[in-house]
Design an enzyme around this catalytic site. Structure first.
Site, PDB file in Angstrom:
ATOM      1  CB  THR A 103      38.666  44.761  46.020  1.00  0.00           C
ATOM      2  OG1 THR A 103      40.049  45.069  45.859  1.00  0.00           O
ATOM      3  CG2 THR A 103      38.543  43.354  46.593  1.00  0.00           C
ATOM      4  CG  ASN A 104      41.548  44.523  41.333  1.00  0.00           C
ATOM      5  OD1 ASN A 104      42.699  44.259  41.655  1.00  0.00           O
ATOM      6  ND2 ASN A 104      41.130  45.766  41.116  1.00  0.00           N
TER       7      ASN A 104
END
Ligand code: CTP
Ligand code: CA
Length: 228
Positions: A33-34
Site C-alpha cells: 500500500t502507500n
C-alpha cells in the site's frame, strides 16, 4: 466559507470521487500500500456535497469519517476500485480521481501465508500493472462526448508542471491538479497547481478544506455549457 452559505456551484451535479490508497494483497496477512491519507479526496467530496452536488466517494482503506450526505463505497484493491467506479459511472457528470492507486499488484495472491523456508532467500514476488482507473474513465464514450468531466491528480517528486502536463495529455483529462511542495501525504494543508488547456493556476498554501472548496469552484467554472 460556512457550509450553509457556500455557493451552490454544483447544484444538480452528480460527482464521483476516488480517495485514499489501495491495498494489494500478497498473501492473507500482507500487502502493498502507500501513505495516502485520503484527506484531500474526502475534503473534496465534502466540498462538492456542500456545493449542492450528489456525491459518491469510492475509498481505499483509510480511517476517516464519511462526510455528511456523501455516499461511501469502501474498497481495498485497485481492481475493486475500478469495478466500483465503473458500476456507478453512468449516473455521473464529474469524476475526480484523487486516489493514490497502487501502480502494481502481485501477479498471484498466495492463498496461504508465505513462510520463510530456511534458505535465507526471499520469495520471488511477481508483479503486474494495475488498471489505470482515471485513464479508463477518460476513455469512455461519456467522457469523450463531453458529458463526463474528468479531473486527475498528479503525485510528482520533481518537475511538477512538465510531468503533470504530460500526464494530463496522456490520460486525456481536461484538468490535472498537482500537489505543490513535498510530502503532502497525511498533512492537513497543501498548495495546488491546476493545469488545463489554457495554462496553469496556482491555489496557494491553505488547509485541504479551503483548497477543496476552491477546487470545486474551479471545476464548476470549467464545466462545458452542455453540463450546466
Ligand atoms: N490513477 C488511477 N489509476 C491508476 C493510477 C493512477 O486512477 N492505476 C489516477 C490517480 O488517481 C491520479 C492520476 O491517475 O488522479 C495520476 O496518478 P499518478 O500516480 O500521479 O500517475 P501514474 O499514471 O500512476 O504515473 P506515475 O505514478 O508513474 O507517475
Ligand atoms: Ca502512480
Amino acid at each position: 466559507i460556512v457550509a450553509s452559505f457556500a455557493p451552490k456551484v454544483l447544484a444538480g451535479q452528480q460527482v464521483l470521487v476516488t480517495a485514499g490508497p489501495t491495498f494489494e494483497a500478497i498473501d492473507p496477512v500482507r500487502g502493498i500500500t502507500n501513505h495516502s491519507s485520503g484527506k484531500m479526496g474526502f475534503a473534496i467530496a465534502r466540498a462538492a456535497q456542500e456545493a449542492g452536488a450528489r456525491v459518491t466517494l469510492v475509498a481505499g482503506p483509510v480511517h476517516l469519517p464519511t462526510p455528511e450526505g456523501v455516499r461511501r463505497i469502501d474498497v481495498q484493491s485497485a481492481q475493486q476500485m475500478l469495478e466500483a467506479v465503473e458500476r456507478s459511472l453512468p449516473e455521473y457528470g464529474i469524476f475526480i480521481a484523487t486516489a493514490a492507486v497502487a501502480d502494481w499488484r502481485t501477479a498471484n495472491v498466495s492463498e496461504q501465508k508465505l513462510k520463510k523456508d530456511g534458505s535465507g532467500q526471499p520469495p520471488a514476488l511477481q508483479f503486474v500493472e494495475n488498471p489505470d482507473i482515471l485513464a479508463t474513465v477518460a476513455r469512455t464514450a461519456q467522457a469523450q462526448a463531453g458529458t463526463l468531466y474528468c479531473v486527475g491528480f498528479a503525485a510528482e517528486s520533481h518537475d511538477l508542471e512538465a510531468n503533470a502536463q504530460a500526464k494530463r495529455l496522456r490520460k486525456q483529462v481536461p484538468l490535472l491538479v498537482g500537489n505543490i511542495g513535498p510530502a503532502t501525504f497525511g498533512k492537513d494543508d497543501n498548495a495546488l497547481l491546476l493545469i488545463d488547456d489554457h495554462g496553469t493556476t496556482e491555489l496557494p498554501h491553505a488547509s485541504k478544506r479551503v483548497l477543496a472548496q476552491q477546487l470545486v469552484s474551479e471545476i464548476a467554472r470549467r464545466l462545458p455549457d452542455t453540463q450546466r
